[in-house]
Design an enzyme around this catalytic site. Structure first.
Site, PDB file in Angstrom:
ATOM      1  N   LYS A  19       0.829  -1.212   0.000  1.00  0.00           N
ATOM      2  CA  LYS A  19       0.000   0.000   0.000  1.00  0.00           C
ATOM      3  C   LYS A  19       0.860   1.257   0.000  1.00  0.00           C
ATOM      4  O   LYS A  19       0.598   2.187  -0.750  1.00  0.00           O
ATOM      5  CB  LYS A  19      -0.913   0.059   1.245  1.00  0.00           C
ATOM      6  N   ARG A  94      -9.924   1.071   8.836  1.00  0.00           N
ATOM      7  CA  ARG A  94      -9.468  -0.288   9.121  1.00  0.00           C
ATOM      8  C   ARG A  94     -10.549  -1.106   9.802  1.00  0.00           C
ATOM      9  O   ARG A  94     -10.334  -2.284  10.094  1.00  0.00           O
ATOM     10  CB  ARG A  94      -8.271  -0.207  10.058  1.00  0.00           C
ATOM     11  N   ARG A 133      11.230  -6.390   5.199  1.00  0.00           N
ATOM     12  CA  ARG A 133      10.993  -4.944   5.250  1.00  0.00           C
ATOM     13  C   ARG A 133      11.911  -4.276   6.285  1.00  0.00           C
ATOM     14  O   ARG A 133      12.078  -4.765   7.392  1.00  0.00           O
ATOM     15  CB  ARG A 133       9.527  -4.690   5.612  1.00  0.00           C
ATOM     16  N   ARG A 167      10.894  -2.505  11.860  1.00  0.00           N
ATOM     17  CA  ARG A 167       9.928  -1.893  12.776  1.00  0.00           C
ATOM     18  C   ARG A 167       9.483  -2.931  13.793  1.00  0.00           C
ATOM     19  O   ARG A 167       9.344  -4.100  13.462  1.00  0.00           O
ATOM     20  CB  ARG A 167       8.707  -1.439  11.976  1.00  0.00           C
ATOM     21  N   ARG A 178      -1.061  -8.961  13.312  1.00  0.00           N
ATOM     22  CA  ARG A 178      -1.593  -7.922  12.418  1.00  0.00           C
ATOM     23  C   ARG A 178      -2.404  -8.538  11.285  1.00  0.00           C
ATOM     24  O   ARG A 178      -3.413  -7.977  10.876  1.00  0.00           O
ATOM     25  CB  ARG A 178      -0.445  -7.071  11.854  1.00  0.00           C
TER      26      ARG A 178
HETATM   27  P1  AMP Z   1       0.401   0.888   9.403  1.00  0.00           P
HETATM   28  O1  AMP Z   1       1.654   1.654   9.226  1.00  0.00           O
HETATM   29  O2  AMP Z   1      -0.756   1.408   8.582  1.00  0.00           O
HETATM   30  O3  AMP Z   1       0.579  -0.603   9.206  1.00  0.00           O
HETATM   31  O4  AMP Z   1      -0.067   1.087  10.922  1.00  0.00           O
HETATM   32  C1  AMP Z   1       0.759   0.688  11.996  1.00  0.00           C
HETATM   33  C2  AMP Z   1      -0.095   0.496  13.248  1.00  0.00           C
HETATM   34  O5  AMP Z   1      -0.745   1.725  13.584  1.00  0.00           O
HETATM   35  C3  AMP Z   1      -1.224  -0.519  13.112  1.00  0.00           C
HETATM   36  O6  AMP Z   1      -0.786  -1.855  13.320  1.00  0.00           O
HETATM   37  C4  AMP Z   1      -2.183  -0.035  14.199  1.00  0.00           C
HETATM   38  O7  AMP Z   1      -1.711  -0.379  15.486  1.00  0.00           O
HETATM   39  C5  AMP Z   1      -2.075   1.477  14.073  1.00  0.00           C
HETATM   40  N1  AMP Z   1      -3.038   2.027  13.090  1.00  0.00           N
HETATM   41  C6  AMP Z   1      -2.746   2.636  11.904  1.00  0.00           C
HETATM   42  N2  AMP Z   1      -3.862   3.023  11.269  1.00  0.00           N
HETATM   43  C7  AMP Z   1      -4.904   2.634  12.059  1.00  0.00           C
HETATM   44  C8  AMP Z   1      -6.316   2.722  11.936  1.00  0.00           C
HETATM   45  N3  AMP Z   1      -6.892   3.277  10.859  1.00  0.00           N
HETATM   46  N4  AMP Z   1      -7.060   2.208  12.944  1.00  0.00           N
HETATM   47  C9  AMP Z   1      -6.503   1.658  14.028  1.00  0.00           C
HETATM   48  N5  AMP Z   1      -5.174   1.521  14.200  1.00  0.00           N
HETATM   49  C10 AMP Z   1      -4.359   2.006  13.229  1.00  0.00           C
END
Ligand code: AMP
Length: 223
Positions: A19, A94, A133, A167, A178
């Site tokens: 993404k 999400r 990654r 990360r 996740r």
């Molecule tokens: P990402 O970089 O989008 O994979 O987000 C990393 C982490 O941030 C996720 O595993 C969640 O813990 C939190 N997070 C990011 N976006 C959201 C969202 N829209 N709703 C809830 N948690 C989020």
């Protein structure tokens, strides 16, 4: 030159589906801001704001941050003037409650979504992509040691920082969590958006450029 209609896109997909990479290209192509709730949250964690403190452990465990906190930060973000020509959401919504909340926010701005793009890749490929990654702790740039390595081993192409890291939430146990969270909470958004007629499911298991072309062909007015 005629002013282009705003373009408001959601990119949906499991962690590791690509993404972020596609979001960057699309935002460059359309000159719209890339709104990643994950990036915004990571900034809050780094700055140890109240929100950052609440989000930190949830993020490290691969759990979702509560919907009301996310919706509040999204509403603030879409008020920024750079969204006048649209935006691309990456990692938001999400959950179905977040999608409902987004509909309410867009109603208040008299705006609507133009496309929901769902990227699909098989789980075993996602797991191997996530294992490779790495990211830059300084500027947040993301690399993949197999398909998109930095030009010089362990050095960030963008800011020159030495020492790319995995990360915390890309560690194997968290990745599994996740993915489970994705299937349980996020995948149902496909059924939520299907009746809009604006959902496009794209096979994202190919070269970055091919996936980008497939997305472009699916977007309204681009084919
Ligand atoms: P990402 O970089 O989008 O994979 O987000 C990393 C982490 O941030 C996720 O595993 C969640 O813990 C939190 N997070 C990011 N976006 C959201 C969202 N829209 N709703 C809830 N948690 C989020």
């Amino acid at each position: 030159m005629t002013e282009r209609e705003p373009l408001r896109i959601i990119l949906l997909g499991a962690p590791g589906v690509g993404k972020g990479t596609q979001a960057k290209r699309l935002c460059e192509a359309f000159a719209i801001p890339h709104i990643s709730t994950g990036d915004i949250l990571r900034q809050h964690v780094q700055q140890q704001t109240e929100l950052g403190k609440q989000a930190e452990s949830l993020m490290t465990e691969g759990q979702l941050v509560p919907d009301d906190l996310i919706l509040a930060l999204v509403e603030e973000r879409v008020k920024e003037p750079d969204t006048a020509h649209g935006f691309l959401f990456d990692g938001f919504p999400r959950t179905v409650p977040q999608a409902l909340g987004l509909d309410a926010i867009l109603d208040r701005f008299e705006a609507r979504l133009d496309a929901i793009v769902a990227l699909n890749v098989k789980d075993n490929i996602l797991l191997s992509r996530l294992a490779a990654r790495r990211s830059c702790p300084e500027c947040g740039s993301v690399y993949n040691l197999v398909v998109h390595p930095p030009q010089s081993m362990d050095v960030c192409d963008h800011c020159g920082h030495h020492g790319l890291v995995r990360r915390d939430d890309d560690k194997p146990d968290t990745v599994k969590e996740r993915l489970e969270v994705y299937y349980h909470h996020t995948r149902p958004l496909i059924s939520y958006y299907l009746p809009t007629g604006r959902l496009h499911e794209i096979d994202a298991d190919g070269p970055v450029a091919d996936v980008f072309d497939a997305i472009m062909a699916a977007l309204p007015g681009q084919a």
